[in-house]
Design a protein around this motif. Structure first.
Motif, PDB file in Angstrom:
ATOM      1  N   GLU A  53      -1.882 -44.697  46.302  1.00 14.24           N
ATOM      2  CA  GLU A  53      -2.105 -46.170  45.679  1.00 14.24           C
ATOM      3  C   GLU A  53      -1.857 -46.256  44.438  1.00 14.24           C
ATOM      4  OE1 GLU A  53      -6.581 -48.661  45.147  1.00 14.24           O
ATOM      5  OE2 GLU A  53      -6.555 -46.659  45.682  1.00 14.24           O
ATOM      6  N   LEU A  54      -1.835 -45.168  43.559  1.00 10.98           N
ATOM      7  CA  LEU A  54      -1.344 -45.256  42.250  1.00 10.98           C
ATOM      8  C   LEU A  54       0.151 -45.256  42.276  1.00 10.98           C
ATOM      9  CD1 LEU A  54      -1.407 -45.167  39.191  1.00 10.98           C
ATOM     10  CD2 LEU A  54      -1.449 -42.560  39.244  1.00 10.98           C
ATOM     11  N   GLU A  55       0.958 -44.572  43.035  1.00  8.33           N
ATOM     12  CA  GLU A  55       2.372 -44.740  43.095  1.00  8.33           C
ATOM     13  C   GLU A  55       2.812 -45.913  43.679  1.00  8.33           C
ATOM     14  OE1 GLU A  55       3.227 -41.022  45.514  1.00  8.33           O
ATOM     15  OE2 GLU A  55       3.250 -39.826  43.776  1.00  8.33           O
ATOM     16  N   THR A  56       1.985 -46.168  44.452  1.00  4.97           N
ATOM     17  CA  THR A  56       2.622 -47.433  45.022  1.00  4.97           C
ATOM     18  C   THR A  56       2.549 -48.631  44.123  1.00  4.97           C
ATOM     19  OG1 THR A  56       1.929 -46.795  47.202  1.00  4.97           O
ATOM     20  CG2 THR A  56       2.060 -49.327  47.256  1.00  4.97           C
ATOM     21  N   ALA A  57       1.474 -48.970  43.437  1.00  4.91           N
ATOM     22  CA  ALA A  57       1.372 -49.676  42.438  1.00  4.91           C
ATOM     23  C   ALA A  57       2.540 -49.551  41.412  1.00  4.91           C
ATOM     24  CB  ALA A  57      -0.004 -49.655  41.752  1.00  4.91           C
ATOM     25  N   ALA A  58       2.833 -48.526  40.811  1.00 10.82           N
ATOM     26  CA  ALA A  58       3.836 -48.316  39.629  1.00 10.82           C
ATOM     27  C   ALA A  58       5.220 -48.711  40.523  1.00 10.82           C
ATOM     28  CB  ALA A  58       3.862 -47.079  39.355  1.00 10.82           C
ATOM     29  N   ASP A  59       5.420 -48.214  41.639  1.00 13.45           N
ATOM     30  CA  ASP A  59       6.609 -48.432  42.084  1.00 13.45           C
ATOM     31  C   ASP A  59       6.784 -50.073  42.598  1.00 13.45           C
ATOM     32  OD1 ASP A  59       7.371 -45.749  42.016  1.00 13.45           O
ATOM     33  OD2 ASP A  59       6.678 -45.509  44.124  1.00 13.45           O
ATOM     34  N   THR A  60       5.674 -50.472  42.985  1.00 13.01           N
ATOM     35  CA  THR A  60       5.871 -51.869  43.246  1.00 13.01           C
ATOM     36  C   THR A  60       5.988 -52.783  41.666  1.00 13.01           C
ATOM     37  OG1 THR A  60       3.983 -51.612  44.953  1.00 13.01           O
ATOM     38  CG2 THR A  60       4.548 -53.925  43.994  1.00 13.01           C
ATOM     39  N   VAL A  61       5.698 -52.496  40.726  1.00 13.61           N
ATOM     40  CA  VAL A  61       6.193 -53.319  39.583  1.00 13.61           C
ATOM     41  C   VAL A  61       7.593 -53.346  39.520  1.00 13.61           C
ATOM     42  CG1 VAL A  61       5.882 -53.575  37.072  1.00 13.61           C
ATOM     43  CG2 VAL A  61       3.845 -53.161  38.664  1.00 13.61           C
ATOM     44  N   ARG A 111       9.858 -52.062  41.509  1.00  4.66           N
ATOM     45  CA  ARG A 111      10.725 -52.453  42.724  1.00  4.66           C
ATOM     46  C   ARG A 111      10.644 -53.907  42.662  1.00  4.66           C
ATOM     47  NH1 ARG A 111       8.014 -50.195  45.951  1.00  4.66           N
ATOM     48  NH2 ARG A 111       6.824 -51.894  46.882  1.00  4.66           N
ATOM     49  N   GLU A 112       9.681 -54.555  42.689  1.00  3.00           N
ATOM     50  CA  GLU A 112       9.489 -56.014  43.019  1.00  3.00           C
ATOM     51  C   GLU A 112      10.266 -56.785  41.922  1.00  3.00           C
ATOM     52  OE1 GLU A 112       8.670 -57.275  45.484  1.00  3.00           O
ATOM     53  OE2 GLU A 112       7.430 -55.222  46.139  1.00  3.00           O
ATOM     54  N   GLU A 113      10.361 -56.290  40.629  1.00  3.34           N
ATOM     55  CA  GLU A 113      11.168 -56.912  39.341  1.00  3.34           C
ATOM     56  C   GLU A 113      12.746 -57.012  39.890  1.00  3.34           C
ATOM     57  OE1 GLU A 113      10.057 -55.137  35.992  1.00  3.34           O
ATOM     58  OE2 GLU A 113       8.305 -56.239  35.796  1.00  3.34           O
ATOM     59  N   ASP A 114      13.215 -55.551  40.335  1.00  5.48           N
ATOM     60  CA  ASP A 114      14.826 -55.471  40.640  1.00  5.48           C
ATOM     61  C   ASP A 114      14.745 -56.315  42.031  1.00  5.48           C
ATOM     62  OD1 ASP A 114      14.907 -53.686  38.610  1.00  5.48           O
ATOM     63  OD2 ASP A 114      14.397 -52.134  39.829  1.00  5.48           O
ATOM     64  N   GLN A 116      15.783 -65.304  55.088  1.00  6.31           N
ATOM     65  CA  GLN A 116      14.604 -64.315  54.577  1.00  6.31           C
ATOM     66  C   GLN A 116      14.758 -64.009  52.954  1.00  6.31           C
ATOM     67  OE1 GLN A 116      16.064 -60.487  56.182  1.00  6.31           O
ATOM     68  NE2 GLN A 116      13.982 -59.448  55.915  1.00  6.31           N
ATOM     69  N   HIS A 117      15.924 -64.358  52.450  1.00  6.37           N
ATOM     70  CA  HIS A 117      16.057 -64.037  50.855  1.00  6.37           C
ATOM     71  C   HIS A 117      14.871 -65.024  50.271  1.00  6.37           C
ATOM     72  CE1 HIS A 117      20.393 -62.018  51.272  1.00  6.37           C
ATOM     73  NE2 HIS A 117      19.222 -61.171  51.374  1.00  6.37           N
ATOM     74  N   GLU A 118      15.021 -66.091  50.740  1.00  8.33           N
ATOM     75  CA  GLU A 118      14.159 -67.205  50.019  1.00  8.33           C
ATOM     76  C   GLU A 118      12.502 -66.746  50.282  1.00  8.33           C
ATOM     77  OE1 GLU A 118      14.923 -70.914  51.770  1.00  8.33           O
ATOM     78  OE2 GLU A 118      16.999 -70.766  50.840  1.00  8.33           O
ATOM     79  N   ARG A 119      12.081 -66.156  51.554  1.00 15.67           N
ATOM     80  CA  ARG A 119      10.953 -65.739  51.891  1.00 15.67           C
ATOM     81  C   ARG A 119      10.586 -64.464  50.757  1.00 15.67           C
ATOM     82  NH1 ARG A 119      12.380 -67.015  57.116  1.00 15.67           N
ATOM     83  NH2 ARG A 119      12.482 -64.705  57.447  1.00 15.67           N
ATOM     84  N   GLN A 120      11.492 -63.389  50.869  1.00 12.54           N
ATOM     85  CA  GLN A 120      11.175 -62.362  50.346  1.00 12.54           C
ATOM     86  C   GLN A 120      10.989 -62.746  48.566  1.00 12.54           C
ATOM     87  OE1 GLN A 120      14.595 -60.041  51.107  1.00 12.54           O
ATOM     88  NE2 GLN A 120      13.679 -59.239  53.107  1.00 12.54           N
ATOM     89  N   ILE A 121      11.818 -63.511  48.073  1.00 11.20           N
ATOM     90  CA  ILE A 121      11.540 -63.861  46.776  1.00 11.20           C
ATOM     91  C   ILE A 121      10.195 -64.334  46.540  1.00 11.20           C
ATOM     92  CG2 ILE A 121      12.224 -65.266  44.757  1.00 11.20           C
ATOM     93  CD1 ILE A 121      15.006 -65.077  46.024  1.00 11.20           C
ATOM     94  N   LYS A 122       9.627 -65.213  47.132  1.00  8.35           N
ATOM     95  CA  LYS A 122       8.037 -65.406  47.114  1.00  8.35           C
ATOM     96  C   LYS A 122       7.275 -64.486  47.206  1.00  8.35           C
ATOM     97  CE  LYS A 122       9.359 -70.293  48.545  1.00  8.35           C
ATOM     98  NZ  LYS A 122       9.052 -71.384  49.611  1.00  8.35           N
ATOM     99  N   ASP A 123       7.392 -63.609  48.342  1.00  7.22           N
ATOM    100  CA  ASP A 123       6.489 -62.436  48.506  1.00  7.22           C
ATOM    101  C   ASP A 123       6.622 -61.477  47.486  1.00  7.22           C
ATOM    102  OD1 ASP A 123       5.812 -63.629  50.891  1.00  7.22           O
ATOM    103  OD2 ASP A 123       7.173 -62.317  52.210  1.00  7.22           O
TER     104      ASP A 123
END
Length: 917
Positions: free
Chosen positions: A228-236, A238-241, A687-694
């Motif tokens: 849960e912790l790693e996922t949250a940090a990675d998500t921040v 990963r999602e910005e990149d 897909q890129h358009e949907r992924q950017i929103k998600d």
């Protein structure tokens, strides 16, 4: 096999006993201790016990002494009759087996070996007893035993029954020692891990499973917290990149999509060109293949023509040889009748001589008959003279018979009764003391005198007293006297009519007449025994026959024939003539055989010659057909085929090269990849358009989780939990893998065993059920489990008890007797079929013996038992019942053999124990 007759000598209580068995049903009846079971023991000993064995010899010797025990058994086996005789006497013991069908005799060990072969007993030393049929013979006290159990069914008998059942079902039930040991080891290990309800508590498998569950729970908790912790940090991060990358990639994908659409237009133009070139190549190849096929077919026909033409020379030479051989065989047929004619002439001459000698033998026999008939005729005449004299004496005797004697005796008896009655009613007068004179009808009576008065009389006492005495109480005696006189007159008149002086004389005449009648009957019977009137008739006929035979001999006697003077010379001449006739018959047979052989050889030579000629005709026809076929093929495909083949091959090559060039051009553009790229780029763009929103949504959520996390070392906690889980997983996998392997091996063994055993036992279950239905009615069910070395779990279900299955041991004593009898009959019927299916011939039969077997059955159930025994008899079995109460089998139509009554006083020494039958 059928038991026919047994003779037992000096065997325990039996000094000399012979019992003949019926081929189907026999009831051996006798009280207790009459020797029924001893008789059965003697049969088993002669069949299964070697003659030279000393085992049990002292127990079978008679207690009162005598010769050695001896048993002779006559039996049928495989359509032949045999007799086995054994004398049990230690070193002087003997054994003899006779095949009554072929006359062969075997003695000693050879007889034992032949007997065991006939009985299909297991191999072994001839000095050891090999008992058989224990599961078929219900011996005394064993009727309630399970005949399929190990105590009744020996390994040898179980193997024999298994082999029979396997032959009927076509199934093999074999298992090596290694398989048996392996199965036992697998079963033991399976029980260490499993029970009937699942995994065994406390087993290594249960412990490993419990540890795995605990480790999985701990690892899952630690992993969940850290993840849960790693996922949250990675998500921040990963999602910005991801958002930046997705926007760049989407622009590039749009450029690639435009390039791909241009390539697709070129590919579609090339594909249309390729389809046209493929059609041209297929047309050229088809023309080439058709012409090549016709050229190959013409070549094959030419080769076949060449081979057929080469074979003509050898075929004509063979036909010439066959014609020469046929002519030689025909010459032999022509010369054979001369030899046959000479043989027939010799046979006719020998037959004529034999016929003449037979006529002479008939004459000798007629002369002997004449002498015998003349002797009888003389004896008849002597007896006839005696008979005439007796008949004369009978005519001289008065006609007095038994009724006449009775009539005279009745008249005399009535006369005597009248006299006795007259005396009974008379008055007796006795003077005991008188002092005056007493007179009766003027006669004076003194003291001590008496008178019997039958008529009225005057009694005078003294001078002045007179008394009138009337006897009979007033009854008239005159009538009685008249009756007596009438009876005496009638008796006298009847004696005069018969011409006899008295009744005693009449009796003597009657006895004389009876004696004469007896003698007359005896003489008449003697005349009949000698032949009576037929003797004279026969004597006349014999004399006439002698005259006819003498005339026949005179006609048949050739010149130079020496006539035998007596029967000895005649018999010698007949033997010589018969031998000559047999030799002549053999000559005729040989001549006929030679003629038949010559005819057969000539016919065979003709058939061979005709076959060869027919073959030559067929070859010529085949040549013509091939020539016609070749001409037709050349018209169809032409003469100059090679030029056309080269031209068509060139066209094929040109079309193929063009197709390959176009194919390479298309392949260089990768049409499948290009189409895939088009689809991929379009999907990527969307897909890129949907992924950017998600990604933008996930980024916001992850930043919120990171802000709430504390200072706990979640990586260390997870590492420890993962190590524990890995160890528990490996341990559980190892234990489970072995346990499951053991379970699957056990299931495979059990499935195979059960399937094969069910198939093998099916004929036995069906056969026993048929006998049980005769006992308990339709709807009976019989089940049994086949094991490697026998049978177990025998159960019976009956409609009267709700169709429930009952184990054999839980049945009542009477029911166990009846079910065991059904099993024995079924097994005997199955085993009896071995001889028929084995090709040894004969009827299928085995003897089934019941020694006082149904003592626990009530009268109603005994009737059902009779039906079961009769069913076995109708199916070809030999049923032998030994019973001390034969009335129980009054309605079982068996031949009854009564055992002799025991006589202990004459057969045993004092103090000897009585043998139990």
């Amino acid at each position: 096999m059928r038991l026919l007759l047994v003779t037992v000598k000096n065997f325990r209580m039996h000094e000399d006993l012979t019992v003949e068995f019926d081929r189907i049903r026999t009831l051996v009846a006798g009280p207790n201790e009459s020797g029924k079971s001893t008789l059965l023991e003697a049969i088993k000993r002669v069949l299964f016990h070697p003659h030279r064995s000393k085992t049990g010899l002292e127990e079978i010797k008679p207690k009162a002494g005598g010769g050695p025990p001896e048993v002779t058994l006559r039996f049928e086996r495989c359509g032949r009759t045999f007799t086995i005789r054994k004398v049990f006497k230690k070193a002087q013991a003997t054994a003899e087996l006779i095949d009554e069908t072929t006359g062969e005799r075997f003695s000693g060990d050879e007889a034992e070996a032949q007997l065991r072969s006939l009985l299909a007993l297991r191999e072994g030393t001839l000095s050891q007893a090999v008992y058989g049929w224990s599961h078929l013979w219900a011996l005394q006290g064993e009727a309630t035993d399970n005949p399929t159990g190990k105590d009744s069914l020996t390994p040898a008998e179980a193997n024999r029954l298994n082999a029979r059942l396997q032959s009927l079902t076509g199934t093999t039930l074999t298992e090596s020692n290694v398989d048996s040991v392996t199965y036992q080891r697998i079963t033991d290990e399976y029980k260490d891990s499993y029970t009937s309800k699942g995994v065994k508590a406390g087993s290594p498998l249960a412990a490993a499973a419990a540890e795995l569950i605990a480790a999985q729970a701990a690892a899952a908790t630690a992993a969940n917290d850290l993840a849960e912790l790693e996922t949250a940090a990675d998500t921040v991060i990963r999602e910005e990149d991801a958002i930046r990358s997705l926007r760049q990639t989407s622009a590039i994908a749009q450029q690639h999509l435009a390039t791909t659409l241009a390539s697709l237009t070129t590919i579609e133009q090339l594909e249309e060109t390729l389809r046209r070139e493929k059609g041209e190549l297929e047309t050229a190849e088809e023309a080439y293949q058709q012409l090549h096929k016709g050229d190959r077919e013409i070549a094959d026909v030419s080769e076949s023509l060449k081979a057929l033409r080469q074979g003509f020379a050898s075929q004509n030479e063979e036909i010439a040889n066959l014609r020469s051989h046929e002519q030689r065989m025909q010459n032999e047929v022509t010369s054979a009748p001369n030899v046959t004619s000479r043989a027939f002439a010799a046979r006719e001459a020998a037959a004529t001589t034999r016929d003449l000698l037979s006529t002479l033998a008939r004459l000798f026999d007629l002369e002997t008959q004449r002498v015998d008939l003349e002797t009888k005729q003389a004896a008849i005449e002597r007896v006839s003279h005696k008979l005439t004299a007796i008949e004369k004496s009978l005519r001289e005797l008065p006609e007095v018979d038994r009724s006449t004697i009775s009539e005279l005796e009745d008249l005399d008896r009535q006369r005597q009764m009248g006299i006795a009655k007259l005396e009974a009613i008379a008055t007796r007068l006795e003077v005991t003391c008188a002092d005056v004179a007493v007179l009766i009808e003027g006669e004076q009576l003194t003291d001590g005198t008496s008178r019997t008065l039958a008529d009225a009389a005057d009694l005078r006492i003294g001078e002045g007293t007179t008394i009138r005495i009337i006897p009979g109480g007033g009854q008239s005696l005159a009538a009685l006297r008249v009756e007596i006189a009438d009876l005496e007159s009638r008796l006298s008149r009847r004696l005069k009519e018969l011409g006899v002086a008295s009744i005693s004389a009449a009796r003597e005449d009657h006895e004389s007449r009876l004696a004469a009648d007896v003698e007359s009957s005896r003489l008449q019977e003697k005349i009949l025994d000698l032949g009576g009137k037929h003797v004279a008739t026969r004597l006349t006929a014999v004399k006439a026959d002698i005259e006819k035979v003498e005339a026949e001999i005179t006609r048949k006697t050739p010149a130079g024939f020496v006539r035998p003077t007596d029967t000895t010379a005649l018999e010698a001449a007949i033997q010589t003539a018969e031998e000559g006739q047999r030799q002549a018959e053999r000559s005729v047979e040989q001549a006929n055989a030679a003629y038949d052989a010559a005819v057969a050889a000539a016919n065979a030579a003709r058939v061979n010659r005709e076959t060869a000629e027919q073959k030559a005709v067929e070859q010529a026809t085949a040549v013509r057909n091939l020539e016609i076929k070749k001409a037709a093929l050349e018209r169809a495909y032409g003469i100059s085929r090679e030029v056309e083949l080269r031209r068509l091959a060139g066209l094929v090559q040109v079309a193929a090269d063009a197709q390959q060039k176009t194919t390479r051009a298309i392949a260089a553009l990768s049409p499948d990849l290009t189409r895939s790229d088009k689809q991929r780029f379009e999907m990527a763009r969307d897909q890129h358009e949907r992924q950017i929103k998600d990604a933008e949504l996930r980024l916001a959520g992850a930043k919120a989780i990171v802000g709430k996390t504390g200072s706990v070392d979640l990586h260390g906690v997870k590492a420890a939990a993962d190590a524990r889980l890995a160890i528990a997983t490996r341990r559980h996998a190892e234990v489970l893998r072995r346990a499951e392997a053991v379970r699957r091996l056990r299931d495979l063994f059990d499935t195979r065993r059960q399937h094969v055993a069910e198939l093998v036992a099916t004929p036995l279950r069906m056969k026993v059920a048929e006998y049980l239905e005769a006992l308990y009615g339709p709807g009976c069910r019989f089940s049994i489990t086949k094991t490697g070395d026998g049978f177990t779990d025998l159960q019976v279900a009956r409609p009267s008890l709700g169709g429930l299955d009952f184990e054999f041991e839980n049945l009542s004593g009477g029911t166990r007797e009846q079910v065991a009898a059904a099993c024995r009959l079924a097994m005997a019927e199955l085993l009896a079929g071995e001889a028929i299916e084995g090709g040894s011939g004969g009827d299928a039969c085995l003897p089934v013996v019941f020694d006082d077997a149904f003592v626990n059955s009530d009268p109603d159930r005994l009737t059902a038992v009779h039906r079961v025994l009769e069913l076995g008899a109708r199916r070809g079995l030999q049923i032998i019942v030994l019973s001390c109460d034969p009335h129980e089998y009054a309605f079982f139509p068996a031949k009854r053999v009564d055992m002799p009554q025991p006589a202990w006083g004459s057969s045993l020494n004092e103090g000897d124990a009585r043998p139990v039958a």
